[in-house]
Design an enzyme around this catalytic site. Structure first.
Site, PDB file in Angstrom:
ATOM      1  N   ILE A 145      10.594   2.326 -36.390  1.00  0.00           N
ATOM      2  CA  ILE A 145      11.535   2.058 -37.505  1.00  0.00           C
ATOM      3  C   ILE A 145      10.951   0.416 -38.156  1.00  0.00           C
ATOM      4  O   ILE A 145      10.947   0.400 -39.344  1.00  0.00           O
ATOM      5  CB  ILE A 145      12.717   2.129 -37.319  1.00  0.00           C
ATOM      6  CG1 ILE A 145      13.199   3.618 -37.165  1.00  0.00           C
ATOM      7  CG2 ILE A 145      13.701   1.465 -38.400  1.00  0.00           C
ATOM      8  CD1 ILE A 145      14.674   3.885 -36.559  1.00  0.00           C
ATOM      9  N   GLY A 147       5.345  -2.615 -39.078  1.00  0.00           N
ATOM     10  CA  GLY A 147       4.769  -3.838 -38.526  1.00  0.00           C
ATOM     11  C   GLY A 147       5.141  -4.753 -38.046  1.00  0.00           C
ATOM     12  O   GLY A 147       4.941  -5.615 -37.165  1.00  0.00           O
ATOM     13  N   GLN A 197      15.203  10.652 -45.371  1.00  0.00           N
ATOM     14  CA  GLN A 197      15.613  11.542 -44.355  1.00  0.00           C
ATOM     15  C   GLN A 197      14.762  11.698 -42.905  1.00  0.00           C
ATOM     16  O   GLN A 197      15.388  11.553 -41.942  1.00  0.00           O
ATOM     17  CB  GLN A 197      15.420  13.243 -44.989  1.00  0.00           C
ATOM     18  CG  GLN A 197      16.209  13.977 -44.037  1.00  0.00           C
ATOM     19  CD  GLN A 197      15.838  15.530 -44.540  1.00  0.00           C
ATOM     20  OE1 GLN A 197      14.764  15.819 -45.002  1.00  0.00           O
ATOM     21  NE2 GLN A 197      16.917  16.046 -44.892  1.00  0.00           N
ATOM     22  N   GLU A 217      13.208   1.409  -8.628  1.00  0.00           N
ATOM     23  CA  GLU A 217      14.224   2.270  -7.753  1.00  0.00           C
ATOM     24  C   GLU A 217      13.823   3.584  -7.872  1.00  0.00           C
ATOM     25  O   GLU A 217      14.491   4.639  -7.723  1.00  0.00           O
ATOM     26  CB  GLU A 217      15.648   2.363  -8.409  1.00  0.00           C
ATOM     27  CG  GLU A 217      16.245   0.860  -8.867  1.00  0.00           C
ATOM     28  CD  GLU A 217      16.349   0.111  -7.386  1.00  0.00           C
ATOM     29  OE1 GLU A 217      16.041   0.249  -6.371  1.00  0.00           O
ATOM     30  OE2 GLU A 217      17.292  -0.901  -7.512  1.00  0.00           O
ATOM     31  N   GLY A 272       0.841  -1.366  -0.009  1.00  0.00           N
ATOM     32  CA  GLY A 272       0.101   0.045  -0.029  1.00  0.00           C
ATOM     33  C   GLY A 272       0.917   1.142  -0.180  1.00  0.00           C
ATOM     34  O   GLY A 272       0.207   2.326   0.264  1.00  0.00           O
TER      35      GLY A 272
END
Length: 401
Positions: A353, A356, A295, A379, A133
């Site tokens: 890049i 799919g 590009q 952390e 909690g």
């Protein structure tokens, strides 16, 4: 050798260690990581290989059988391992935080008892602050230790233990009001206990239960667990450092090392994502040429490489600061925050890049896409890092009005 993320000023020994680790990652981790990850299988053969390399003793002093290396060497090794599979770096990290806390804060008896076997990899460490909690609010810990003769009786539930099942030594932070009057600040009434246990799940010693693995989106293979203490009896000589009330400071010291480690993991995962993206961009053709010649893709690669380089530089700086004996919470917080955010962005760009194919489990980038988010919360969340950074900046730049 890749051009990115090089570290200047390394000794011959450091370069040899890193070269050995990189070779191990390329041959023993990368070829099997995705398959093991999809099965959520503990990488026992990889862990045995790291044990043979002496990596479990990397930062443990030579007098205890370790290699006595610096935090920088360790962080650079973690970066290499995370490049292969981030889960493996988690197995080592928790071990090292416990070893570091023992080295810095343990009694001589505790160091003599644990560190040689930890250096050999025969004892594996885990540590536990969080509870179901409380999230990042460590001061709200409710697990308790009550003195009973020469022992303490521990009760409570802990959460998010990396290595919870496979470890045989857990450093656990609990509240201990003994010797601390009513109204003592919460962080001054906490104690770290060194709890030995059998590896495995279920009741691993009387009063201590590790219920089972938590099923996670990513960061698989390594076991993440709860820990339940119900009348767990621990001898007084297993209070870290032999004195109660110092647990919060001991854990925070360990977490500074841990934050450099998480930054190093972010650097490693981002490096791998860049490698995958830049390779794929040269192999995949659209409109009659490799997509690397468009590009739009070159812009992505440029941004990704710059982020990899910047994160690495900040991580190295944070490690070197700690190695020099200086306080590094500002640098560690900045490195952890930047490296984890940049890691997420570099992984996402590599995923884009791939188009799919990035969505296919056959491609490694799919695994990285699920792993990167853990670094945003492990952390201490990004928001916690920003709070730490902000407070430290106000200390450093206090307005003299």
């Amino acid at each position: 050798m890749a051009r990115l993320a090089q570290t200047a000023g390394l000794t011959d020994v450091q370069q040899e260690i890193l070269s050995t680790v990189r070779d191990f990652v390329d041959k023993e981790i990368i070829p099997v990581a995705t398959e093991l990850e999809h099965r959520d299988e503990y990488p026992q053969a990889i862990v045995d290989g790291l044990k043979e390399l002496g990596l479990f003793g990397l930062m443990i002093p030579e007098e205890y059988g370790g290699l006595g290396e610096s935090l920088l060497t360790y962080a650079l090794c973690v970066e290499e391992i995370a490049r292969g599979w981030m889960s493996v770096s988690g197995i080592i990290n928790t071990h090292f935080i416990v070893a570091y806390m023992l080295k810095q804060h343990g009694t001589q008896e505790q160091k003599d008892h644990f560190l040689p076997r930890m250096a050999a990899g025969d004892i594996r460490g885990a540590f536990s602050m969080s509870e179901p909690g409380l999230g990042s609010d460590v001061s709200a810990i409710t697990s308790k230790a009550v003195k009973d003769g020469d022992e303490y009786v521990l009760n409570g539930q802990k959460m998010w233990l990396t290595n919870g099942g496979t470890s045989s030594l857990v450093a656990v932070l609990v509240r201990s009001d003994e010797g601390h009057p009513e109204g003592t600040a919460p962080h001054k009434s906490m104690t770290t206990f060194l709890i030995e246990k059998e590896p495995g799940f279920g009741e691993v010693r009387p009063g201590l239960t590790i219920p089972g693995k938590i099923d996670k989106m990513g960061y698989k293979g390594v076991d993440t667990t709860e820990l339940i203490m119900d009348g767990l009896r621990v001898p007084a000589d297993r209070v870290l450092g032999g004195v109660t009330g110092r647990g919060f400071y001991q854990m925070m010291d360990g977490v500074e090392v841990g934050r450099v480690n998480v930054a190093a993991r972010g650097c490693g995962v981002a490096q791998r994502a860049f490698e995958l993206g830049v390779q794929y961009a040269q192999q995949r053709h659209t409109f009659g040429k490799p997509i690397a010649q468009h590009q739009a893709i070159q812009f992505k690669l440029a941004e990704m490489a710059t982020k990899v380089e910047a994160a690495h530089a900040m991580m190295v700086n944070a490690a070197r600061k700690k190695d020099s004996g200086e306080r590094n919470d500002l640098e560690a917080g900045m490195a952890k925050y930047l490296a984890s955010e940049y890691c997420k962005e570099v992984v996402e760009d590599s995923f884009r890049i791939h188009g799919g194919y990035g969505f296919s489990k056959e491609y490694e980038i799919e695994r990285l896409y699920r792993e990167a988010p853990m670094l945003l919360i492990g952390e201490g969340t990004a928001e916690i890092q920003k709070m730490i950074i902000g407070r430290r900046l106000l200390e450093e730049y206090r307005f003299q009005g």
